[in-house]
Each structure stands twice: as structure tokens, then as C-alpha cells.
Enzyme design. Structure first.
Site, PDB file in Angstrom:
ATOM      1  CE1 TYR A 134      57.967  48.203  27.138  1.00  0.00           C
ATOM      2  CE2 TYR A 134      59.062  46.224  27.974  1.00  0.00           C
ATOM      3  CZ  TYR A 134      58.485  47.467  28.199  1.00  0.00           C
ATOM      4  OH  TYR A 134      58.417  47.979  29.473  1.00  0.00           O
ATOM      5  CB  ALA A 178      65.075  47.419  21.057  1.00  0.00           C
ATOM      6  CB  SER A 195      53.809  48.641  28.587  1.00  0.00           C
ATOM      7  OG  SER A 195      52.448  48.253  28.695  1.00  0.00           O
ATOM      8  CB  ILE A 218      54.721  61.951  25.647  1.00  0.00           C
ATOM      9  CG1 ILE A 218      55.028  60.558  25.087  1.00  0.00           C
ATOM     10  CG2 ILE A 218      53.965  61.886  26.970  1.00  0.00           C
ATOM     11  CD1 ILE A 218      56.089  59.802  25.886  1.00  0.00           C
ATOM     12  NE  ARG A 245      59.533  37.286  31.989  1.00  0.00           N
ATOM     13  CZ  ARG A 245      60.383  36.561  31.233  1.00  0.00           C
ATOM     14  NH1 ARG A 245      61.481  36.046  31.762  1.00  0.00           N
ATOM     15  NH2 ARG A 245      60.140  36.355  29.960  1.00  0.00           N
ATOM     16  CB  THR A 255      61.576  47.691  31.791  1.00  0.00           C
ATOM     17  OG1 THR A 255      61.556  46.276  31.804  1.00  0.00           O
ATOM     18  CG2 THR A 255      62.021  48.112  30.394  1.00  0.00           C
ATOM     19  CG  ASP A 256      63.233  43.397  34.552  1.00  0.00           C
ATOM     20  OD1 ASP A 256      62.446  43.711  33.626  1.00  0.00           O
ATOM     21  OD2 ASP A 256      62.972  42.490  35.369  1.00  0.00           O
ATOM     22  CD  GLU A 257      60.430  42.966  29.473  1.00  0.00           C
ATOM     23  OE1 GLU A 257      60.507  42.742  28.266  1.00  0.00           O
ATOM     24  OE2 GLU A 257      59.375  42.925  30.123  1.00  0.00           O
ATOM     25  CE  LYS A 300      60.357  51.716  29.195  1.00  0.00           C
ATOM     26  NZ  LYS A 300      59.576  52.933  29.594  1.00  0.00           N
TER      27      LYS A 300
END
Ligand code: NAD
Length: 344
Positions: free
Chosen positions: A159, A161, A84, A59, A223, A133-135, A163
Site C-alpha cells: 500500500y 509503496a 487504502s 481513474i 499512530r 499519506t504519512d505511511e 502511494k
């Protein structure tokens, strides 16, 4: 509806493609780089199905994205392509910046050029759906309220950061350039076709191989677990009915501590594949040094999705976990090729 779906050879993307193509009315071009996390075997059940096409591409490759959009003429772009795995982002962040940030930017820019050339009717219908994501919110203390869509981003890992940065780009392409974007923010997913490196498959497959089952720290990290089929139906609703520029939480309403979850999976393994001598698999659980910056707790308030679209998770965790364990026990050829890509 013609959908360009990136990351479709991965866990959530392949489940989404299978779900949509099981209904009439969708044509899907899956675009995937086929990194270590995406394997063509994952898409084998879709090969030859009417309405399904595949393109191996990155991409972050601007000419390839522009050509794919021009040729396929999608009504929507769904961006699930990403690096991911949090642990990999700590040992080697570069691919996360490449795919999650540069890749999202490249796809946004190509989508904007494509969108601007559409006629007004097609422009009104066009959507760019970013799967987040919720992260991105960082973590919660025990007893804190669950994350809401209005909460500020405080990512902890490379990861999350990357996203979070991608989400900011997606919003900017809406505010500044008018691209009709949607952001769906899911909690921790589980189900068939999840890469063996993630927590639930790791526990199942380590148990299967009678190996130590590593649990970070004391295992009290919580989680909110979301069965992938529920995530997929939420994405379908958000794509159909979401308001451009808005974010939507998708949660499973199923908070579990990692250690409790691992013990639960071990009990299911005791039932489905008893160990010689009747020893419980839970004996294999081993506490290992905690991950640096490990988030303690995530929880999602998804009342917006409930209120606006009437969406609820349909799968009880007990049943969905049983199904997931059985799926891994019955699909050794799939996960064996993921553990050893040379076997592919
Ligand atoms: P995954 O790692 O299983 O799959 C990712 C896919 O993206 C792979 O097929 C990989 O080959 C592809 N990919 C990676 N970089 C690419 C690139 N530069 N160009 C093209 N393809 C590329 O991931 P997943 O668990 O299916 O997650 C999908 C999306 O959902 C990700 O954006 C992730 O951040 C998000 N998400 C995941 C979860 C979860 O619990 N798994 C929860 C919330 C959100």
C-alpha cells in the site's frame, strides 16, 4: 470553483464533498469506481444537492478521464481514489498497483492534456491535489523526531509503496511537464463513514456484535490520529493557498498506541451500550499475530501548515471519538451494507 474529486464515495472523499458542498461557491463532480470500499449509500445525503454530480468510472480508464475533464471543465482535480487498506495490499497487491499507480498516472496524464488546452488565466488557477499519506515514510522508533516534508520515502507495505510511487509521479509531472500539483500527506484518519475494516470501526463493530476484537501483536504500534473533519479543512486550505510543487503534512497531534485506543473505545462502548451482566468490552480484546512488515510508529510534524496557513486541528480526540462511536451506533444500515455488500 469546479472540482473533479476522485474517490468521493470513500471515507475521506465523501466527508470532503459534504464539507465543500455545505458552503457556497463549489461545484463537484465525484468520480468513483465504487469498489467494495465506495458505496453509493455514502453519497446519499448529497443526491439532488445543487452543484453535485456523480460519475462511476475508474481513474485508470484514460478515455473516461479525458471525457470527464472535457465535459466538466474543472478548476482543480483532487485525487483521493485509492485502494487504502494495508492488509489487503499484503494478501493481494494487484489492485493497489492498478488504482494507486496506474490510476494516478492516467489521471495525471489526462489532467496535463486538459491543462495545456486551458487559457492562461485558467492555467494559472488550475491545481492537481494528490492526497497522500504519512505511511510513505516508513516508520519511526520511539523518541525519533516526527516526519518532516523533507524526509526521504521508505515505504514498508505494498500500500505505502504504491502511494509513494504515485507521489513520485505527481512530482515528476510538475518538474518535467509543469503541471501545478500539490501533495497533502495526512496521518491516520477517523470519523463517520470509515469502512468497517479499519481499526476504529473494527473495534466498535466487533464490540457491538460481541465478537473478539483483534489487536495486532502487543498493540504498542503508535499512530497520529486525525479527525476527518480536520483533514478536510486542511485539504481545503492546501488547495486554496498551497504552492505548486510542494508537499504539506496534516497531522492530528494525537499519538496513541493501538491497544490504548482500543481500550478507550471499549470504555466508550461500556458507557453507550453496556453489555449484559456489566462485563467490560475490553474483555473481548484478543492479541493476534502481528502484520508482516508492520510499522511501529508514525508521527507528523505539521508545523509548515501551522506556520504558513495558521491551520490547527480543531477537534479534541476524546470528543471526536465519542462522536464517532455514537455515529456508528446510530448508522447500522450504512455499515451493515459495507459488511455485506449484497445487502446494498
Ligand atoms: P477509502 O478506501 O475509504 O475510499 C477510497 C475510494 O476510492 C472508494 O470510494 C473507492 O471506490 C475509490 N476507488 C478505488 N480505486 C478506484 C479507481 N481505480 N477509480 C476510481 N475510484 C476508485 O479510502 P480513504 O480512507 O477515504 O482514503 C482516501 C485517500 O486518502 C486515499 O488516497 C488514501 O491513501 C489517503 N489517506 C487515507 C488516510 C486514512 O487514514 N484513511 C490517511 C492519509 C491518506
Amino acid at each position: 470553483m469546479r472540482l473533479l474529486l476522485t474517490g468521493g464515495a470513500g471515507f475521506i472523499g465523501s466527508n470532503l464533498a459534504r464539507h465543500l458542498l455545505s458552503q457556497d461557491g463549489y461545484e463537484i463532480l465525484v468520480v468513483d469506481k465504487l469498489t467494495y470500499a465506495g458505496q453509493s449509500t455514502t453519497l446519499r445525503t448529497l443526491e439532488g444537492r445543487p452543484g453535485y454530480q456523480f460519475l462511476q468510472a475508474d481513474i485508470a480508464d484514460a478515455p473516461a478521464m479525458a471525457a470527464a475533464l472535457a465535459r466538466f471543465q474543472p478548476d482543480a482535480v483532487l485525487n483521493l481514489a485509492a485502494e487504502s487498506h494495508v492488509d489487503r495490499s499484503i494478501t493481494g497487491p494487484a489492485p493497489f498497483i492498478h488504482s494507486n499507480l496506474v490510476g494516478t498516472y492516467t489521471l495525471l496524464d489526462a489532467s496535463l492534456h486538459y491543462y495545456r488546452a486551458l487559457n492562461p488565466t485558467r492555467q494559472r488557477a488550475f491545481r492537481f491535489l494528490q492526497v497522500s499519506t504519512d505511511e510513505v515514510y516508513g516508520d519511526l522508533a520511539p523518541g525519533d523526531d516526527a516526519f518532516r516534508e523533507s524526509d526521504p520515502y521508505r515505504p514498508s507495505s505494498p500500500y505505502s509503496a504504491s502511494k509513494a510511487g504515485a507521489d513520485h509521479l505527481v512530482r515528476a509531472w510538475h518538474r518535467t511537464f509543469g503541471l501545478p500539483v500539490l501533495i497533502a500527506m495526512g496521518s491516520n484518519n477517523y470519523g463517520p463513514y470509515q469502512h468497517p475494516e479499519k481499526l476504529i470501526p473494527t473495534v466498535i463493530l466487533r464490540a457491538w456484535r460481541q465478537e473478539a476484537i483483534p489487536i495486532y501483536g502487543d498493540g504498542s504500534q503508535q499512530r497520529d490520529w486525525l479527525y476527518v473533519d480536520d483533514h478536510v479543512t486542511a485539504l481545503e486550505r492546501i488547495l486554496a493557498d498551497g504552492h505548486p510543487g510542494e508537499s504539506y503534512h496534516v497531522g492530528g497531534h494525537c499519538e496513541r498506541a493501538n491497544l490504548d485506543l482500543a481500550r478507550h473505545l471499549c470504555r466508550l462502548m461500556d458507557e453507550f451500550k453496556p453489555r449484559p451482566g456489566g462485563h467490560p468490552y475490553a474483555e473481548l480484546i484478543e492479541h493476534v499475530t502481528d502484520r508482516p512488515g508492520h510499522d511501529r510508529r508514525y508521527a507528523m510534524d505539521f508545523s509548515r501548515l501551522r506556520r504558513e496557513f495558521g491551520w490547527e486541528p480543531q477537534h479534541a480526540m476524546e470528543q471526536a471519538l465519542r462522536h464517532t462511536v455514537q455515529w456508528y451506533l446510530e448508522n447500522e444500515s450504512w455499515w451493515a451494507s459495507m459488511l455485506d455488500p449484497k445487502a446494498e
